[in-house]
Design a protein around this motif. Structure first.
Motif, PDB file in Angstrom:
ATOM      1  N   ILE A 108      -9.032  -5.591   3.225  1.00  0.00           N
ATOM      2  CA  ILE A 108     -10.342  -5.711   2.418  1.00  0.00           C
ATOM      3  C   ILE A 108     -11.088  -6.313   1.477  1.00  0.00           C
ATOM      4  O   ILE A 108     -11.079  -6.905   0.521  1.00  0.00           O
ATOM      5  CB  ILE A 108      -9.598  -4.315   1.509  1.00  0.00           C
ATOM      6  CG1 ILE A 108      -8.927  -2.967   2.299  1.00  0.00           C
ATOM      7  CG2 ILE A 108     -11.134  -3.536   0.611  1.00  0.00           C
ATOM      8  CD1 ILE A 108      -9.875  -2.657   3.687  1.00  0.00           C
ATOM      9  N   HIS A 109     -12.935  -6.331   1.515  1.00  0.00           N
ATOM     10  CA  HIS A 109     -12.932  -7.700   1.169  1.00  0.00           C
ATOM     11  C   HIS A 109     -13.471  -7.405  -0.408  1.00  0.00           C
ATOM     12  O   HIS A 109     -13.126  -6.169  -1.087  1.00  0.00           O
ATOM     13  CB  HIS A 109     -14.736  -7.574   1.704  1.00  0.00           C
ATOM     14  CG  HIS A 109     -15.445  -8.677   0.846  1.00  0.00           C
ATOM     15  ND1 HIS A 109     -15.886  -8.506  -0.292  1.00  0.00           N
ATOM     16  CD2 HIS A 109     -15.382  -9.955   1.765  1.00  0.00           C
ATOM     17  CE1 HIS A 109     -16.668  -9.915  -0.151  1.00  0.00           C
ATOM     18  NE2 HIS A 109     -16.471 -10.650   0.842  1.00  0.00           N
ATOM     19  N   ARG A 110     -13.052  -8.331  -1.325  1.00  0.00           N
ATOM     20  CA  ARG A 110     -12.941  -8.563  -2.453  1.00  0.00           C
ATOM     21  C   ARG A 110     -14.073  -7.660  -3.268  1.00  0.00           C
ATOM     22  O   ARG A 110     -13.918  -7.216  -4.516  1.00  0.00           O
ATOM     23  CB  ARG A 110     -12.303  -9.925  -2.971  1.00  0.00           C
ATOM     24  CG  ARG A 110     -12.623  -9.482  -5.245  1.00  0.00           C
ATOM     25  CD  ARG A 110     -11.588 -11.496  -5.531  1.00  0.00           C
ATOM     26  NE  ARG A 110     -10.713 -11.922  -4.199  1.00  0.00           N
ATOM     27  CZ  ARG A 110     -10.306 -12.336  -4.662  1.00  0.00           C
ATOM     28  NH1 ARG A 110      -9.692 -11.407  -6.053  1.00  0.00           N
ATOM     29  NH2 ARG A 110      -9.083 -12.453  -4.099  1.00  0.00           N
ATOM     30  N   GLN A 112     -15.483  -4.415  -2.517  1.00  0.00           N
ATOM     31  CA  GLN A 112     -15.134  -3.449  -2.682  1.00  0.00           C
ATOM     32  C   GLN A 112     -14.336  -3.356  -3.894  1.00  0.00           C
ATOM     33  O   GLN A 112     -15.101  -2.113  -4.627  1.00  0.00           O
ATOM     34  CB  GLN A 112     -14.527  -2.697  -1.792  1.00  0.00           C
ATOM     35  CG  GLN A 112     -15.058  -3.169   0.421  1.00  0.00           C
ATOM     36  CD  GLN A 112     -15.963  -2.396   0.112  1.00  0.00           C
ATOM     37  OE1 GLN A 112     -16.023  -1.352  -0.150  1.00  0.00           O
ATOM     38  NE2 GLN A 112     -17.239  -2.631   0.549  1.00  0.00           N
ATOM     39  N   ASN A 113     -13.265  -3.506  -4.383  1.00  0.00           N
ATOM     40  CA  ASN A 113     -12.772  -3.708  -5.448  1.00  0.00           C
ATOM     41  C   ASN A 113     -13.394  -3.939  -6.645  1.00  0.00           C
ATOM     42  O   ASN A 113     -13.434  -3.413  -7.601  1.00  0.00           O
ATOM     43  CB  ASN A 113     -11.698  -4.851  -5.826  1.00  0.00           C
ATOM     44  CG  ASN A 113     -10.628  -4.282  -6.781  1.00  0.00           C
ATOM     45  OD1 ASN A 113     -11.088  -2.883  -7.465  1.00  0.00           O
ATOM     46  ND2 ASN A 113     -10.374  -5.338  -7.586  1.00  0.00           N
ATOM     47  N   GLU A 114     -14.803  -4.806  -6.468  1.00  0.00           N
ATOM     48  CA  GLU A 114     -15.684  -5.221  -7.919  1.00  0.00           C
ATOM     49  C   GLU A 114     -16.909  -4.692  -8.111  1.00  0.00           C
ATOM     50  O   GLU A 114     -17.095  -3.878  -8.540  1.00  0.00           O
ATOM     51  CB  GLU A 114     -16.763  -6.636  -7.299  1.00  0.00           C
ATOM     52  CG  GLU A 114     -15.129  -8.034  -6.980  1.00  0.00           C
ATOM     53  CD  GLU A 114     -15.756  -9.336  -6.954  1.00  0.00           C
ATOM     54  OE1 GLU A 114     -17.118  -9.375  -6.206  1.00  0.00           O
ATOM     55  OE2 GLU A 114     -14.958 -10.150  -7.062  1.00  0.00           O
ATOM     56  N   ALA A 115     -17.297  -4.135  -6.827  1.00  0.00           N
ATOM     57  CA  ALA A 115     -18.151  -2.452  -6.611  1.00  0.00           C
ATOM     58  C   ALA A 115     -17.518  -1.699  -7.269  1.00  0.00           C
ATOM     59  O   ALA A 115     -17.921  -0.811  -8.407  1.00  0.00           O
ATOM     60  CB  ALA A 115     -18.819  -2.424  -5.017  1.00  0.00           C
ATOM     61  N   ALA A 116     -16.528  -0.833  -7.184  1.00  0.00           N
ATOM     62  CA  ALA A 116     -15.752   0.303  -7.676  1.00  0.00           C
ATOM     63  C   ALA A 116     -15.768  -0.090  -8.879  1.00  0.00           C
ATOM     64  O   ALA A 116     -15.785   1.057 -10.056  1.00  0.00           O
ATOM     65  CB  ALA A 116     -14.994   0.683  -7.132  1.00  0.00           C
ATOM     66  N   ALA A 126      -9.938   2.131  -8.714  1.00  0.00           N
ATOM     67  CA  ALA A 126      -9.994   1.343  -7.489  1.00  0.00           C
ATOM     68  C   ALA A 126      -9.725   1.419  -6.355  1.00  0.00           C
ATOM     69  O   ALA A 126      -9.792   1.784  -5.094  1.00  0.00           O
ATOM     70  CB  ALA A 126     -10.851   0.021  -7.611  1.00  0.00           C
ATOM     71  N   VAL A 130     -11.081   3.950  -3.240  1.00  0.00           N
ATOM     72  CA  VAL A 130     -12.219   2.906  -2.415  1.00  0.00           C
ATOM     73  C   VAL A 130     -10.577   1.728  -1.559  1.00  0.00           C
ATOM     74  O   VAL A 130     -11.333   1.995  -0.639  1.00  0.00           O
ATOM     75  CB  VAL A 130     -12.723   1.941  -3.566  1.00  0.00           C
ATOM     76  CG1 VAL A 130     -13.654   1.031  -3.026  1.00  0.00           C
ATOM     77  CG2 VAL A 130     -13.768   2.745  -4.361  1.00  0.00           C
ATOM     78  N   ILE A 131      -9.923   1.366  -2.253  1.00  0.00           N
ATOM     79  CA  ILE A 131      -9.637  -0.066  -1.272  1.00  0.00           C
ATOM     80  C   ILE A 131      -8.518   0.758  -0.178  1.00  0.00           C
ATOM     81  O   ILE A 131      -8.658   0.093   1.133  1.00  0.00           O
ATOM     82  CB  ILE A 131      -8.734  -0.864  -2.491  1.00  0.00           C
ATOM     83  CG1 ILE A 131      -9.655  -1.557  -3.191  1.00  0.00           C
ATOM     84  CG2 ILE A 131      -7.762  -1.359  -1.193  1.00  0.00           C
ATOM     85  CD1 ILE A 131     -10.555  -2.570  -2.501  1.00  0.00           C
ATOM     86  N   GLN A 134     -10.136   2.350   2.830  1.00  0.00           N
ATOM     87  CA  GLN A 134     -10.252   1.797   3.953  1.00  0.00           C
ATOM     88  C   GLN A 134      -9.269   0.954   4.834  1.00  0.00           C
ATOM     89  O   GLN A 134      -9.124   0.329   5.275  1.00  0.00           O
ATOM     90  CB  GLN A 134     -10.941   0.334   2.867  1.00  0.00           C
ATOM     91  CG  GLN A 134     -12.537   1.218   2.769  1.00  0.00           C
ATOM     92  CD  GLN A 134     -13.162   0.238   2.120  1.00  0.00           C
ATOM     93  OE1 GLN A 134     -13.609  -0.188   2.423  1.00  0.00           O
ATOM     94  NE2 GLN A 134     -13.542   0.497   0.881  1.00  0.00           N
TER      95      GLN A 134
END
Length: 149
Positions: A108-110, A112-116, A126, A130-131, A134
């Motif tokens: 999973i693209h990093r 995604q974690n930064e957005a959460a 997160a 989120v992670i 996905q």
């Protein structure tokens, strides 16, 4: 027929426990906590680096004998030998599932974690909200449960 049903029962139970163990070990592999990360790395490397038959022998002859003798000393009922086989197969499957879960989470693209995290979620929130949802789509196909059916 009894052997067939017993084999299926042992396989299903060991696979379920293996997925449960592997999920937690896989999350621990990507943890920022060094204790959890190194404990999971050690577990995976030792279990994946030794043959399953050797692990079954260790669980049955060493740990099974030791645990059952301790239980017998205190007058507690002994654990049937079948369960040592289930535990050995579950720990073996758990190590492989841990690698599948780790790879799924890391795929999973990093961002995604930064957005959460930028939305105010903590790291565990997160991961859960989120992670992991996905990553589950990428984790399911190679799992032993989906390939054994």
């Amino acid at each position: 027929m009894q052997g067939l049903w017993l084999t299926i029962k042992v396989s299903v139970i060991a696979t379920l426990f293996g997925v449960f163990i592997g999920l937690f070990a896989g999350i621990a592999r990507v943890s920022t906590n060094p204790f959890f990360r190194w404990a999971a790395v050690t577990y995976v490397e030792i279990i994946r680096g030794s043959p399953l038959l050797v692990q079954i022998f260790i669980w049955y002859f060493v740990l099974g004998t030791l645990i059952n003798s301790i239980l017998a000393q205190y007058g507690i009922a002994q654990i049937p030998p079948l369960w040592y086989g289930v535990v050995s197969m579950a720990t073996f499957a758990g190590a492989y599932v841990a690698e599948i879960v780790r790879a799924g989470i890391q795929s999973i693209h990093r961002g995604q974690n930064e957005a959460a995290r930028s939305l105010g979620m903590s790291a565990p929130q997160a991961m859960v909200h989120v992670i992991l949802p996905q990553a589950i789509r990428r984790i399911l196909p190679p799992l032993p449960v989906s390939s054994s059916a």
